[in-house]
Design a protein around this motif. Structure first.
Motif, short mmCIF file in Angstrom:
data_model
loop_
_atom_site.label_atom_id
_atom_site.label_comp_id
_atom_site.label_asym_id
_atom_site.label_seq_id
_atom_site.Cartn_x
_atom_site.Cartn_y
_atom_site.Cartn_z
N GLN A 93 0.85 -1.19 0.00
CA GLN A 93 0.00 0.00 0.00
C GLN A 93 0.89 1.25 0.00
O GLN A 93 1.51 1.57 1.00
N ASP A 94 0.90 1.93 -1.12
CA ASP A 94 1.79 3.08 -1.31
C ASP A 94 1.03 4.38 -1.08
O ASP A 94 0.69 5.10 -2.01
N LEU A 95 0.76 4.69 0.18
CA LEU A 95 0.03 5.92 0.49
C LEU A 95 0.85 7.16 0.19
O LEU A 95 0.30 8.23 -0.07
N GLU A 96 2.18 7.04 0.24
CA GLU A 96 3.04 8.18 -0.06
C GLU A 96 3.15 8.44 -1.56
O GLU A 96 3.66 9.49 -1.97
N GLN A 97 2.71 7.48 -2.37
CA GLN A 97 2.70 7.59 -3.84
C GLN A 97 4.09 7.92 -4.38
O GLN A 97 4.28 8.83 -5.18
N THR A 98 5.06 7.16 -3.94
CA THR A 98 6.44 7.36 -4.39
C THR A 98 6.96 6.20 -5.25
O THR A 98 8.03 6.31 -5.84
N VAL A 99 6.21 5.09 -5.29
CA VAL A 99 6.67 3.91 -6.04
C VAL A 99 6.33 4.06 -7.51
O VAL A 99 5.20 4.40 -7.87
N THR A 100 7.32 3.82 -8.36
CA THR A 100 7.12 3.87 -9.81
C THR A 100 7.47 2.51 -10.42
O THR A 100 8.10 1.66 -9.77
N ARG A 101 7.06 2.32 -11.67
CA ARG A 101 7.35 1.06 -12.35
C ARG A 101 8.85 0.87 -12.51
O ARG A 101 9.38 -0.23 -12.32
N GLU A 102 9.54 1.96 -12.84
CA GLU A 102 11.00 1.88 -13.03
C GLU A 102 11.70 1.50 -11.72
O GLU A 102 12.66 0.72 -11.72
N TYR A 103 11.20 2.04 -10.62
CA TYR A 103 11.80 1.75 -9.32
C TYR A 103 11.62 0.27 -8.96
O TYR A 103 12.56 -0.38 -8.50
N LEU A 104 10.43 -0.26 -9.18
CA LEU A 104 10.17 -1.66 -8.87
C LEU A 104 11.01 -2.58 -9.76
O LEU A 104 11.53 -3.60 -9.29
N GLU A 105 11.14 -2.24 -11.04
CA GLU A 105 11.97 -3.05 -11.92
C GLU A 105 13.43 -3.02 -11.49
O GLU A 105 14.14 -4.03 -11.56
N TYR A 106 13.87 -1.86 -11.03
CA TYR A 106 15.24 -1.75 -10.52
C TYR A 106 15.44 -2.62 -9.29
O TYR A 106 16.50 -3.22 -9.09
N MET A 107 14.39 -2.73 -8.46
CA MET A 107 14.48 -3.54 -7.24
C MET A 107 14.34 -5.02 -7.52
O MET A 107 14.54 -5.84 -6.63
N GLY A 108 13.98 -5.38 -8.77
CA GLY A 108 13.88 -6.78 -9.15
C GLY A 108 12.46 -7.28 -9.34
O GLY A 108 12.26 -8.47 -9.63
N VAL A 109 11.47 -6.39 -9.21
CA VAL A 109 10.07 -6.78 -9.40
C VAL A 109 9.72 -6.63 -10.87
O VAL A 109 9.30 -5.57 -11.33
N SER A 110 9.89 -7.68 -11.63
CA SER A 110 9.62 -7.65 -13.07
C SER A 110 9.29 -9.05 -13.54
O SER A 110 9.51 -10.04 -12.83
N GLY A 111 8.73 -9.12 -14.75
CA GLY A 111 8.41 -10.42 -15.33
C GLY A 111 7.25 -11.09 -14.63
O GLY A 111 6.26 -10.45 -14.24
N GLU A 112 7.35 -12.40 -14.41
CA GLU A 112 6.26 -13.19 -13.83
C GLU A 112 5.97 -12.79 -12.40
O GLU A 112 4.80 -12.74 -11.98
N VAL A 113 7.01 -12.49 -11.61
CA VAL A 113 6.79 -12.17 -10.20
C VAL A 113 6.01 -10.88 -10.03
O VAL A 113 5.33 -10.67 -9.01
N ALA A 114 6.08 -9.98 -11.02
CA ALA A 114 5.38 -8.70 -10.91
C ALA A 114 3.87 -8.89 -10.89
O ALA A 114 3.14 -8.03 -10.36
N GLU A 115 3.37 -10.00 -11.44
CA GLU A 115 1.93 -10.27 -11.44
C GLU A 115 1.42 -10.57 -10.03
O GLU A 115 0.23 -10.42 -9.76
N ARG A 116 2.29 -11.01 -9.15
CA ARG A 116 1.88 -11.33 -7.78
C ARG A 116 2.23 -10.22 -6.79
O ARG A 116 1.96 -10.35 -5.60
#
Length: 352
Positions: A93-116
């Motif tokens: 839950q990103d109430l601060e609204q600071t998470v972006t798609r690029e940031y998550l991909e950089y952290m390793g959240v991409s591909g199949e795992v991103a669906e969960r």
């Protein structure tokens, strides 16, 4: 006569339990030996798992608090990533609204795992709690993260802020909201497979002449937490820009020994898993440190049949060597947790 007395006492106990169950049907009564044991699941970060007592406690609420740029979001996202990598679902839950798609991909959240990896931006505090409880009811959801508590404003406060009339909300309004919702949170998590992690801030206490710090949410939320992890401070590495070590202390832990501390290395926003494992392994004697050189303990190597011996110079390089050897990494991780729990676990009864 002795056996007859014991049987009588047992029958009285069972009789009382039946009476209570019949009279207070909505309450939950059980004997001590029928209470379920606490289940845990790992965070994937050795330092955090050691503080928790083996992993996130199922059905409990945990606080991770610290000042800005202390590594709170990096640690929580890494923990969520560990769950989705293991085929479970995580809610962030990103109430601060600071998470972006690029940031998550950089952290390793991409591909199949991103669906969960489910992201959510609640509008107000009550909605954040409702969404979290719906997620907790899903058997596939293991970790729920709310980032962060100061942004969980009650709906009534947000409605009044939209009026033309001047309105000055106080911290008591948020505390009152948690006081109303505390029972819903506890009941919703009791029979779930989830752990709820609240990210909080540490602020200076301006209402006292003695100073000090506090975390928002009021006393109700502080009592609701089973575990409170506070990032006391961060240290910067002068010879390596971008590397910080977040020093964390468990100021409250109702599931394991409180007061323990650790440091979590974070480089360019990413938690260094191998380096964290090296730090914890040194504490329990499974890795030997000679100057700046690291090597696996000989006794541990012989017991596990590990060929790897020398890990390198510096905990960073030693951590990378372990990450490149997955089997050794897993064996060491398991043994570190086991040894740590045996060392710091509260032992009831017997010799003290």
């Amino acid at each position: 006569m002795k056996k007859k007395e014991e049987k009588t006492e047992e029958s009285i106990s069972i009789g009382l339990l039946d009476i209570l169950k019949n009279k207070y049907a909505k309450s939950n009564f059980s004997t001590a030996n029928s209470i379920q044991s606490l289940q845990r699941f790992r965070s994937g970060i050795a330092g955090i798992d050691c503080l928790l007592g083996g992993g996130w406690p199922v059905g409990r609420v945990v606080e991770l608090a610290g000042k800005e740029s202390a590594g709170k979001s990096a640690i929580s996202i890494r923990a969520c990533l560990h769950e989705v990598e293991n085929k479970y679902t995580a809610l962030y839950q990103d109430l601060e609204q600071t998470v972006t798609r690029e940031y998550l991909e950089y952290m390793g959240v991409s591909g199949e795992v991103a669906e969960r990896f489910i992201c959510n931006v609640p509008t107000y505090g009550e909605e954040a709690v409702d969404i979290g409880l719906v997620a907790a009811a899903d058997e596939t959801v293991r970790l729920i993260v709310t980032d962060s508590v100061p942004f969980m404003m009650p709906k009534t406060v947000l409605d009044k802020l939209g009026d033309d009339s001047a309105y000055n909300p106080s911290a008591m309004s948020q505390a009152a909201m948690f006081n109303r919702l505390k029972q819903n949170i506890v009941s919703g998590l009791t029979y779930s497979n989830s752990c709820w992690l609240f990210i909080n801030q540490i602020r200076d206490n301006t209402n006292s002449v003695y100073g000090g710090v506090h975390s928002p949410g009021g006393h109700t939320l502080a009592h609701l937490y089973s575990i409170r992890l506070h990032i006391t401070h961060t240290s910067l590495e002068a010879d390596k820009p971008g590397l910080i070590k977040s020093h964390i202390k468990s100021i409250k832990n109702k599931t394991f020994t409180p007061g323990l501390g650790t440091e979590i290395p974070i480089y360019k926003g990413r938690v260094q898993l191998g380096q964290s494992l090296v730090i914890e392994a040194v504490k329990v004697g499974l890795i030997n440190k000679s100057g700046s050189w690291y090597s696996l303990d000989n006794e541990f190597r012989e017991q596990q049949g590990i060929q790897l011996s020398k890990l390198g110079q510096g905990d960073e390089k030693a951590g990378k060597v372990l990450e490149d050897s997955p089997e050794t990494y897993k064996l060491l991780y398991d043994e570190v947790l086991k040894t740590h729990i045996d060392k710091y676990c509260l032992k009831l009864g017997g010799d003290t």
